[in-house]
Structures are given as C-alpha cells and as structure tokens.
Design an enzyme around this catalytic site. Structure first.
Site, PDB file in Angstrom:
ATOM      1  N   SER A  81      -8.102   1.047  -1.874  1.00 11.36           N
ATOM      2  CA  SER A  81      -8.040   0.933  -3.334  1.00 11.36           C
ATOM      3  C   SER A  81      -9.184   1.708  -4.004  1.00 11.36           C
ATOM      4  CB  SER A  81      -8.123  -0.543  -3.715  1.00 11.36           C
ATOM      5  OG  SER A  81      -9.354  -1.067  -3.255  1.00 11.36           O
TER       6      SER A  81
ATOM      7  N   PHE B 245      -3.881  -1.564   4.397  1.00 13.71           N
ATOM      8  CA  PHE B 245      -2.833  -2.355   5.057  1.00 13.71           C
ATOM      9  C   PHE B 245      -1.470  -1.669   5.026  1.00 13.71           C
ATOM     10  CE2 PHE B 245      -1.787  -3.558   0.702  1.00 13.71           C
ATOM     11  CZ  PHE B 245      -0.415  -3.729   0.754  1.00 13.71           C
TER      12      PHE B 245
ATOM     13  N   GLU C 239      -2.640   0.066 -11.301  1.00 13.04           N
ATOM     14  CA  GLU C 239      -1.798   0.099 -10.101  1.00 13.04           C
ATOM     15  C   GLU C 239      -1.218  -1.298  -9.847  1.00 13.04           C
ATOM     16  OE1 GLU C 239      -3.878   0.997  -6.366  1.00 13.04           O
ATOM     17  OE2 GLU C 239      -2.120   2.143  -5.718  1.00 13.04           O
TER      18      GLU C 239
ATOM     19  N   ARG D  46      -5.280  -7.189   7.397  1.00 10.26           N
ATOM     20  CA  ARG D  46      -3.967  -7.734   7.004  1.00 10.26           C
ATOM     21  C   ARG D  46      -2.872  -7.245   7.957  1.00 10.26           C
ATOM     22  NH1 ARG D  46      -3.770  -6.517   0.612  1.00 10.26           N
ATOM     23  NH2 ARG D  46      -1.625  -7.204   0.906  1.00 10.26           N
TER      24      ARG D  46
ATOM     25  N   CYS E 246       0.788   4.716  -1.822  1.00 10.47           N
ATOM     26  CA  CYS E 246      -0.074   5.412  -2.787  1.00 10.47           C
ATOM     27  C   CYS E 246       0.692   6.556  -3.444  1.00 10.47           C
ATOM     28  CB  CYS E 246      -1.328   5.924  -2.113  1.00 10.47           C
ATOM     29  SG  CYS E 246      -0.989   7.244  -0.969  1.00 10.47           S
TER      30      CYS E 246
ATOM     31  N   LYS F  29     -11.539   0.927  12.135  1.00 10.92           N
ATOM     32  CA  LYS F  29     -11.497  -0.460  11.657  1.00 10.92           C
ATOM     33  C   LYS F  29     -10.171  -0.635  10.926  1.00 10.92           C
ATOM     34  CE  LYS F  29     -12.466  -2.487   7.873  1.00 10.92           C
ATOM     35  NZ  LYS F  29     -11.260  -3.349   7.820  1.00 10.92           N
TER      36      LYS F  29
HETATM   37  P1  NAD Z   1      -8.443  -2.161   0.126  1.00 11.27           P
HETATM   38  O1  NAD Z   1      -9.324  -1.263  -0.666  1.00 11.27           O
HETATM   39  O2  NAD Z   1      -8.392  -3.586  -0.237  1.00 11.27           O
HETATM   40  O3  NAD Z   1      -8.893  -2.128   1.678  1.00 11.27           O
HETATM   41  C1  NAD Z   1      -9.020  -0.920   2.392  1.00 11.27           C
HETATM   42  C2  NAD Z   1     -10.022  -1.106   3.508  1.00 11.27           C
HETATM   43  O4  NAD Z   1     -11.309  -1.375   2.955  1.00 11.27           O
HETATM   44  C3  NAD Z   1      -9.720  -2.271   4.440  1.00 11.27           C
HETATM   45  O5  NAD Z   1      -9.979  -1.875   5.757  1.00 11.27           O
HETATM   46  C4  NAD Z   1     -10.650  -3.363   3.978  1.00 11.27           C
HETATM   47  O6  NAD Z   1     -11.008  -4.252   5.029  1.00 11.27           O
HETATM   48  C5  NAD Z   1     -11.849  -2.584   3.495  1.00 11.27           C
HETATM   49  N1  NAD Z   1     -12.571  -3.251   2.398  1.00 11.27           N
HETATM   50  C6  NAD Z   1     -12.065  -4.104   1.460  1.00 11.27           C
HETATM   51  N2  NAD Z   1     -13.014  -4.493   0.607  1.00 11.27           N
HETATM   52  C7  NAD Z   1     -14.160  -3.879   0.993  1.00 11.27           C
HETATM   53  C8  NAD Z   1     -15.484  -3.884   0.499  1.00 11.27           C
HETATM   54  N3  NAD Z   1     -15.836  -4.598  -0.562  1.00 11.27           N
HETATM   55  N4  NAD Z   1     -16.413  -3.133   1.135  1.00 11.27           N
HETATM   56  C9  NAD Z   1     -16.064  -2.382   2.215  1.00 11.27           C
HETATM   57  N5  NAD Z   1     -14.819  -2.348   2.726  1.00 11.27           N
HETATM   58  C10 NAD Z   1     -13.876  -3.080   2.130  1.00 11.27           C
HETATM   59  O7  NAD Z   1      -6.995  -1.482   0.122  1.00 11.27           O
HETATM   60  P2  NAD Z   1      -5.613  -2.089   0.661  1.00 11.27           P
HETATM   61  O8  NAD Z   1      -5.156  -3.160  -0.260  1.00 11.27           O
HETATM   62  O9  NAD Z   1      -5.701  -2.375   2.111  1.00 11.27           O
HETATM   63  O10 NAD Z   1      -4.655  -0.803   0.510  1.00 11.27           O
HETATM   64  C11 NAD Z   1      -3.940  -0.523  -0.656  1.00 11.27           C
HETATM   65  C12 NAD Z   1      -4.636   0.519  -1.499  1.00 11.27           C
HETATM   66  O11 NAD Z   1      -4.799   1.717  -0.749  1.00 11.27           O
HETATM   67  C13 NAD Z   1      -3.848   0.927  -2.737  1.00 11.27           C
HETATM   68  O12 NAD Z   1      -4.729   1.041  -3.813  1.00 11.27           O
HETATM   69  C14 NAD Z   1      -3.264   2.285  -2.362  1.00 11.27           C
HETATM   70  O13 NAD Z   1      -2.970   3.115  -3.455  1.00 11.27           O
HETATM   71  C15 NAD Z   1      -4.355   2.839  -1.511  1.00 11.27           C
HETATM   72  N6  NAD Z   1      -3.883   3.898  -0.629  1.00 11.27           N
HETATM   73  C16 NAD Z   1      -4.251   5.177  -0.901  1.00 11.27           C
HETATM   74  C17 NAD Z   1      -3.811   6.218  -0.113  1.00 11.27           C
HETATM   75  C18 NAD Z   1      -4.203   7.633  -0.413  1.00 11.27           C
HETATM   76  O14 NAD Z   1      -4.018   8.498   0.441  1.00 11.27           O
HETATM   77  N7  NAD Z   1      -4.745   7.924  -1.579  1.00 11.27           N
HETATM   78  C19 NAD Z   1      -2.976   5.955   0.987  1.00 11.27           C
HETATM   79  C20 NAD Z   1      -2.623   4.623   1.260  1.00 11.27           C
HETATM   80  C21 NAD Z   1      -3.095   3.601   0.440  1.00 11.27           C
END
Ligand code: NAD
Length: 487
Positions: free
Chosen positions: A228, A151, A387, A179, A283, A175
């Site tokens: 995450s 998000f 985090e 959010r 991140c 996809k």
């Molecule tokens: P999230 O893991 O909740 O969701 C990410 C994606 O995964 C979304 O599209 C969501 O719909 C999908 N998803 C959620 N639960 C799932 C499941 N059980 N099975 C399959 N798909 C699922 O992450 P978020 O809250 O949207 O984003 C924030 C996180 O992303 C933070 O931890 C941040 O550090 C990380 N992030 C990392 C980077 C990087 O380059 N390392 C960059 C940006 C954000």
C-alpha cells in the site's frame, strides 16, 4: 490433529520460527482453517541475514551461466506443478482458479526472463577512448537483497525480484505477506529441490517487525517492496535513512476512459476483468470508469456496464464456472462495505449493490461481495479518490479528453490508466500526456510482461528503477568502470 504450522526457510533448511505468535490462515471461500503462520522475531531474521551474507561470496563467483541453470530447473518444476501451485493461491487468497493459473504463468515468465542473465547482465565497452586506452563498464552484484510482499499476488510478486536478484549473483530473503504465506512455501519447496547452495535464498514469515528489521539491518544492501502507499512511503523513507537501494511499488486508483467512439460491446469483457477480476484486489484494477460524451452515450455505457457486472458469477474460486471469488478476509469485506456506505453518504448513486449477495453454490457469506457499481460519482467523493481494493466501480463523466486527463491528474496515484477509442490522435495524446506508469490503449489491465519494467508514478511508486525487465537487472547490480592502458 494439530493444525499445520508453517516454517521459515533459512540456510537451505526448513526451520521452526523462534516465536509463540502465530496467525491463522483461512480460506475465505470456505472459512476453513488452512494453517498457521509464524510471526517471526529478530533471532529468525538475524539467522536468515547471516546465512545470506555467508552464501554471497561463493554465489557471486559462480558463473552467470551456471547460476541460470538453477533457474532452468526451477522452471521445469513450476511447469510440472502448475496446477497444484494455482490451487494453493486460490485457497489462501480466494481468487478464481483461472486467475491463479494466470498468476502462476506470470511467475514462470519472470524466471524465464531472469534465466537470460548471461546476456542481460552484460556491460559495454569502447576501444581507444584515447590513444591506446580502452574503457569498459561491468555490472556486479552487491550482496543481500530482500522482498517485502503484499497479500494480493502471493505467488508472483516475489518472483518480480527473486530470480533476477539471484541470477545477478546476489543472495535473497523473502518476507511473504502474513495474510497469504502459503504460495511462497510452495516456491521455496521448489527452490530447495533445485539444490541452490544454502543461504542463497531464504524466507522469513512475519509482519511489520520483520519488514522493519530488514530495512534496518546493516548487512542488507537493498529492499524491494510491493504494497500500500502509506507503507511504501514509510519503506522509501526508512531505506533513505539506512542508505539502501529501494524499489517501492505502491497503491493505485486507476482510470479507464471511454471515448465516444469506443466499441463498448467489444470492450466489455476487458472492462469486467479489469474492475472485478481478483475481486478488485489488483494494483492494476480499473477503479474509476470515466465516460466522455453526451447524456445518451453516458446512459448506454452505464447500462451495459451494470448489466455485465450483474451477470458475473460469484463463488468459490475452485469452481471452474465461477468468475469472481471472495475478498481475502472478513476485515477487507468490512472495509469495502464501509466505502460503499461512504459513497452513498456522499451522494453517489448505487446502481448495483454488491452487498446483496447472489452466490454460486453453498458457500459461507463471510468474505463474499458481489460487484457494486456507483454512477454520478464526482472527484470530490472519497470513492473516486481513495483505493477501495474491492469489487466496487465508480462511474464518472467528462466533457472531452482534455477534461478527462485533467481529472486523472487530480487523483494522487499514477499506477495505470487506459483509454478505449478508435481514434489514433486521442490515443496518442493520452499516451503522451497522462502521468501514469502503465498506459492501456483498448486494454483494461496494463500488466507489463516480465521483459518490460513494471511502471508506476506519483503516489504509486517510490524509487528510480522499477521491478522486472532491464530496470530490475540494473537495480540488482552496480556498474564499475575500468579504464586500461598497457605500456
Ligand atoms: P500492505 O502495505 O498492508 O503490506 C505489504 C507488506 O508490508 C506486507 O508484507 C506487510 O507485512 C508489510 N507491512 C505492513 N505494514 C507495515 C509497516 N507498518 N511497516 C513495515 N512493513 C509493513 O499491503 P497489502 O494490503 O498486503 O497489499 C495491497 C496493496 O498493495 C494495495 O495498495 C495494492 O495497490 C498494492 N499493490 C501494488 C502493486 C504495484 O505493483 N504497484 C502490486 C500489488 C499490490
């Protein structure tokens, strides 16, 4: 008047999702309902994959230079709509308009770099590997790839992958995060206008069901994920089971080390932006400030940090004078407040309590927090290890650089780490020894440019090749070796 319902983009057309389930998208600064996002189902996903599979053979045979021309047109549209694109990000996410402009700019840079594909996709060769025999390596696309997006950078993150995937001759499905799905709709409006052949790019809104469907679909060759760590780990495992290529960029807990000789006044703008930019929802955000030095130095750094954090103007990100927006939704705020409680319970000293709101203008308080700063934090505490993903800074101390590096290594993440110093030897030791994918030297946010890979180690990354730059070109292609002899 009904609320706008977002549509999927499949096979070159906007189509209604085949679902009754919708989630409300709310502007966290104003608590106004912006639109509804469909939670698509299997039928929508199958239609998108089918379109991408059908589009692949012809797209793959389109010369790279012709594929790149679509990207040139996309860049022009992005520049024309620069401000509108940025406003959408601020409205759905909450970040300041200036942060959104930065995100739009980074997104454009990805497309610019991807448009160099006639050069970056080239293979290599050697004449006469044996008498009269030549050998060469060519890079070819593989088929259908996808992106499962987070998000927090709703416009930019899919652009870490999509332009490179299609420039190399693959077809693609995004996809977005349910959010913050609106920015991708803006991107797909432009992709539609540039006239890509139907099926080359597709977008399916939804949540975990669609994400898992993509990972399970036999016609998908590879998955890119940003999100995450628990979900990243799940994605990596699942793609292993289904035999797919995967890039999974995950969560973070980034340290910033302040050495005794660091020019703290000059560093402060960079530190504020690192810890509180995007309301801490990056991140690459600083999370743990690690001060090296004696008591006097520690006090000086803490006092200056707290003063600067206190001065940050918090409000609706569309107000140009605002420096920090709300967090993205009410649940995030609750979760972050829970972490603040935990920090207090575990014995850290809350020097600046961001729960006491001081907001610019007349805005509803639901999603707002001001910056919080904890001092006397130790590594055993939850706030130092997990985090938080919100505007909360933890200040820790170390006796010397060796101890600081040991402390960094005790936390399971390895996304980014920075050192502030004037000492080249310390900087070099830091760069050499620290196990983190993006290292900053007098830099607070180590955001790699589009022509470098986006680093990440330990629990912050699952995979081999990274997003962006040369790595991602390699990820989206397979090498084929040809050895030839003519009698
Ligand atoms: P999230 O893991 O909740 O969701 C990410 C994606 O995964 C979304 O599209 C969501 O719909 C999908 N998803 C959620 N639960 C799932 C499941 N059980 N099975 C399959 N798909 C699922 O992450 P978020 O809250 O949207 O984003 C924030 C996180 O992303 C933070 O931890 C941040 O550090 C990380 N992030 C990392 C980077 C990087 O380059 N390392 C960059 C940006 C954000």
């Amino acid at each position: 008047m009904g609320v706008k319902r977002l549509e999927n983009y499949i096979n070159g057309e906007w189509v209604e999702a085949r679902t009754d389930e919708y989630v409300e998208i709310i502007n966290p600064a104003r608590m106004e309902l912006l639109c509804e996002c469909p939670m698509s189902g299997k039928a929508d996903l199958d239609a998108a994959v089918e379109a991408a599979v059908e589009a692949y053979p012809e797209w793959r045979n389109t010369p790279p230079v012709a594929r790149a021309r679509y990207l040139h047109r996309l860049i022009e549209l992005m520049e024309e709509r620069f401000n509108d694109l940025s406003v959408v990000q601020t409205r759905e996410h909450g970040k300041t308009i200036d942060e959104s402009r930065g995100e739009t700019r980074r997104g454009i840079e990805m497309v610019e770099v991807a448009s160099g594909i006639p050069t970056t996709m080239q293979g290599f060769n050697l004449e006469d590997i044996a008498h009269g025999i030549d050998e060469y390596a060519i890079y070819q696309p593989l088929g259908v790839f996808c992106c499962i997006a987070p998000f927090n950078f709703p416009f930019m993150v899919p652009l870490w992958f999509l332009p490179f995937a299609i420039a190399t001759g693959n077809t693609f499905i995004v996809k977005p995060s349910p959010r913050t799905p609106m920015s991708q709709c803006e991107l797909f409006e432009m992709l539609d206008e540039v006239g890509l052949p139907p099926g080359v790019v597709n977008m399916v809104h939804g949540g975990a069901e669609i994400a898992n469907g993509l990972m399970e679909h036999p016609d998908i060759k590879g998955v890119t994920f940003v999100g995450s760590t628990p979900v990243g780990r799940h994605v990596y495992k699942k793609c292993g089971e289904t035999g797919k290529r995967v890039i999974a960029q995950a969560g973070a807990k980034n340290f910033i080390v302040i050495m005794p000789d660091a020019e703290i006044d000059k560093a402060m703008v960079s530190l504020m932006s690192s810890f509180f930019g995007n309301s801490g929802q990056r991140c690459l955000s600083g999370a743990n400030l690690l001060v090296v030095g004696d008591d006097r130095r520690y006090r000086e750094v803490v006092d200056k940090f707290v003063e600067a954090a206190k001065a940050i103007r918090v409000g609706d990100g569309l107000d140009e004078s605002v420096q920090m927006g709300p967090v993205q939704n009410v649940e995030s705020k609750k979760r972050i407040m829970g972490m603040i409680e935990k920090g207090i319970e575990e014995g850290a000293k809350l020097r600046l309590d961001g729960r006491k709101l001081n907001l610019v203008g007349d805005v509803p308080e639901d999603c707002f927090l001001n910056p919080s700063v904890f001092e006397d934090v130790t590594l055993e505490m939850t706030i130092a290890r997990e985090e938080i993903f919100g505007p909360v800074a933890s200040i820790l101390r170390a006796g010397d650089l060796d101890e600081a590096i040991e402390m960094i290594h005790e936390v399971p993440y390895g996304n980014a780490a920075s050192i502030f110093t004037n000492n080249g030897k310390w900087a070099r030791q830091f760069q050499h020894d620290v196990v983190a994918g993006n290292i900053g030297i007098n830099v607070g946010i180590v955001a790699p440019m589009a022509f470098f890979p986006f680093g990440g180690m330990k629990d912050s990354f699952f995979g081999v090749l990274h997003g962006q730059g040369r790595d991602v070109v390699r990820f989206f292609t397979e090498s084929k070796i040809v050895i030839q002899r003519w009698f």
